[in-house]
Write a protein that holds these residues in place. Structure first.
Motif, PDB file in Angstrom:
ATOM      1  N   TYR A   8       0.966  -1.276   0.033  1.00 43.77           N
ATOM      2  CA  TYR A   8       0.072  -0.016   0.325  1.00 43.77           C
ATOM      3  C   TYR A   8       0.918   1.204   0.101  1.00 43.77           C
ATOM      4  O   TYR A   8       1.939   1.358   0.352  1.00 43.77           O
ATOM      5  N   ALA A  14      -9.108  -4.830   1.974  1.00 42.59           N
ATOM      6  CA  ALA A  14      -8.325  -4.636   0.790  1.00 42.59           C
ATOM      7  C   ALA A  14      -7.314  -5.619   0.477  1.00 42.59           C
ATOM      8  O   ALA A  14      -6.734  -5.987   1.651  1.00 42.59           O
ATOM      9  N   VAL A  35      -5.422  -3.937  -6.688  1.00 46.19           N
ATOM     10  CA  VAL A  35      -5.790  -3.783  -5.473  1.00 46.19           C
ATOM     11  C   VAL A  35      -7.426  -4.022  -5.543  1.00 46.19           C
ATOM     12  O   VAL A  35      -7.840  -3.190  -6.233  1.00 46.19           O
ATOM     13  N   GLU A  44      -3.262   1.210  -7.117  1.00 48.44           N
ATOM     14  CA  GLU A  44      -2.770   1.634  -5.824  1.00 48.44           C
ATOM     15  C   GLU A  44      -3.842   2.292  -4.691  1.00 48.44           C
ATOM     16  O   GLU A  44      -4.796   2.682  -5.342  1.00 48.44           O
ATOM     17  N   VAL A  45      -3.317   1.761  -3.620  1.00 51.15           N
ATOM     18  CA  VAL A  45      -4.275   2.358  -2.428  1.00 51.15           C
ATOM     19  C   VAL A  45      -3.485   3.277  -1.446  1.00 51.15           C
ATOM     20  O   VAL A  45      -2.386   2.598  -1.129  1.00 51.15           O
TER      21      VAL A  45
END
Length: 489
Positions: free
Chosen positions: A165, A245, A255, A269-270
């Protein structure tokens, strides 16, 4: 003088970010031998992963937006922003994450630099594990100053330890633009990074637990930011959070995010922009009676209140007073004087606005949010005043009605607000929202810290045509309202 045999210094500073550097600079200037201990890059979070790189990403974005809206210039703005060039500019602004320039400054200032992980080892004692695997034992004659700052606070999410992350560090140092980015949070990091990455080519979804953005600023300002983010294409999801997630296809795969409302998002992306936590979990706080991983409480001289002897200080984010680089540097300048005065046996000046106290932390903390539009705020907001039971008079004015703002952008949209103490007739708070307002903020900060009265502000003549003429319009609005209410002016 320093005894190199037992490594004794007058002052030991843990952390060589902007705050630690300013502490050391002030104590050395006062004639006190000072060593600064740093485990990462000299220059700290702000220089390499926060203030500098984020603004390097945002300035081209804001400039592009202004130019694309301006007559005679908009036609010349063709195509998208050159994201690769922006990232190269970001790399330049952080010196490619090379701290040699900062190291050179530390050395030139007469400060001793010791690289390694520093930990308290009892009163006035610090041990440092060096990169070479050795241990240095340090002793402070006068003070140990903790300037270790903060790290990203993460949500209690199952499987987080196996999920690749982003935190604020990855968001400001990414080597390429993600195709799709999910941001959890509604504060400064969340809104600034949503502004930047959406403009640079990502499809951003911002997920906020509350009903709006930037909960600590005036609602009119945060609503303007939300409107502009939506117009830019950001998907704002309010009243929700992330339930799960995961990257089912491995760390390089997509993700998959499930929100608390049951909806699902697939992204590349997170980013968790969910607050900050103190970097105090592994600095030996337990050896001086404090709990590891907690904020260090101080008084207004930045002396740790829960440790006897007036030798331990906590400056910057780590004391949780005002998590802003410039405010930490302000505290550092003060604490340098406190340490020097105590070492010299000089009585401290601890009255309000005295040289040895951080009064501004309570009454005049300025902050700029570099979103589109920019937000600049200092002092109380109207909600702050209500919570504190303070009686204030709120004065608003549309910045777009000011001639200088129209010169800046013929379709300028923005608003200014001041809060006036009706008895003392001084300003207690100010908020500006609009393009280019960041440079207005210091005038408001001076008015608040100087306790300048409304009557005296009439004599501070703003140049025409500039956006600063908003000050005159606010004063006129205040005068006219008083006259209409029968109060006179």
């Amino acid at each position: 003088m320093t005894d190199e045999n037992d490594k004794t210094y007058d002052v030991i500073v843990l952390g060589a970010g902007p705050v630690g550097e300013n502490v050391a600079d002030r104590t050395v200037a006062a004639g006190l031998s000072t060593v600064i201990v740093e485990s990462e890059l000299v220059g700290g979070e702000c220089s390499y992963w926060a203030c500098e790189p984020s603004k390097a990403l945002l300035r081209p974005v804001l400039l592009y937006g202004e130019a694309s809206r301006f007559p005679g210039v908009s036609a010349a703005v063709t195509g998208p922003i050159d994201a690769a060039a922006v990232l190269r500019h970001r790399d330049y602004m952080v010196a490619d994450w090379n701290d040699q320039g900062q190291v050179d400054w530390v050395t030139s200032a007469g400060i001793t630099l010791l690289r390694g992980h520093g930990r308290l080892a009892g009163p006035r004692r610090v041990t440092v594990e060096t990169p070479e695997g050795e241990t240095a034992e340090l002793t402070a004659r006068q003070a140990v100053v903790v300037c270790t700052g903060t790290r990203a606070a993460l949500p209690p999410l199952a499987g987080l330890d196996t999920l690749r992350y982003w935190t604020s560090r990855e968001a400001t140092s990414a080597e390429q633009v993600p195709g799709r980015l999910v941001i959890l949070g509604a504060g400064v990091v969340a809104t600034e990074m949503a502004t930047a990455w959406q403009a640079l080519g990502a499809q951003v979804t911002l997920v906020a637990r509350g009903s709006g953005l930037l909960g600590r600023v005036e609602p009119f300002a945060s609503e303007m930011v939300a409107d502009r983010l939506r117009a830019a294409g950001v998907d704002l999801r309010f009243g929700s959070g992330i339930e799960t997630a995961e990257r089912p296809d491995g760390p390089d795969g997509e993700v998959h995010v499930t929100l608390t409302d049951g909806s699902r998002i697939v992204a590349d992306e997170v980013l968790f922009a969910t607050g900050r936590a103190p970097r105090t979990d592994d600095i030996g706080l337990d050896t001086v009676g404090l709990a590891p991983g907690t904020w260090i409480t101080t008084d207004d001289t930045f002396t740790a209140t829960e440790v006897d002897g007036e030798w331990l200080y906590a400056v910057g984010d780590v004391n949780h007073r005002a998590l802003l680089t410039h405010q930490g540097k302000y505290q550092a300048r003060i604490v340098g004087g406190v340490i020097a005065d105590r070492a010299a046996g000089i009585a401290l000046d601890t009255g309000a606005w005295g040289r040895n106290v951080g009064t501004a932390d309570h009454l005049a903390v300025p902050q700029v949010v570099f979103t589109d539009p920019e937000i600049g705020a200092v002092g109380l907001s109207s909600e702050d005043a209500a919570r504190a039971g303070r009686t204030v008079e709120v004065v608003d004015y549309e910045i777009g009605h000011v001639a200088g703002a129209i010169q800046f952008d013929p379709k300028y949209v923005g608003r200014a607000r001041i809060l006036v103490d009706p008895e003392r007739r001084t300003i207690l708070g100010a908020t500006f929202a609009g393009a280019g307002v960041a440079e207005l903020l210091h005038s408001a900060t001076i008015a608040i810290t100087g306790e300048v009265t409304i009557d005296r502000l009439w004599h501070a003549v703003p140049s025409f045509p500039t956006i600063s003429e908003i000050w005159l319009r606010l004063l006129e609005a205040y005068r006219d309202r008083k006259a209409n209410s029968g109060g006179g002016e």
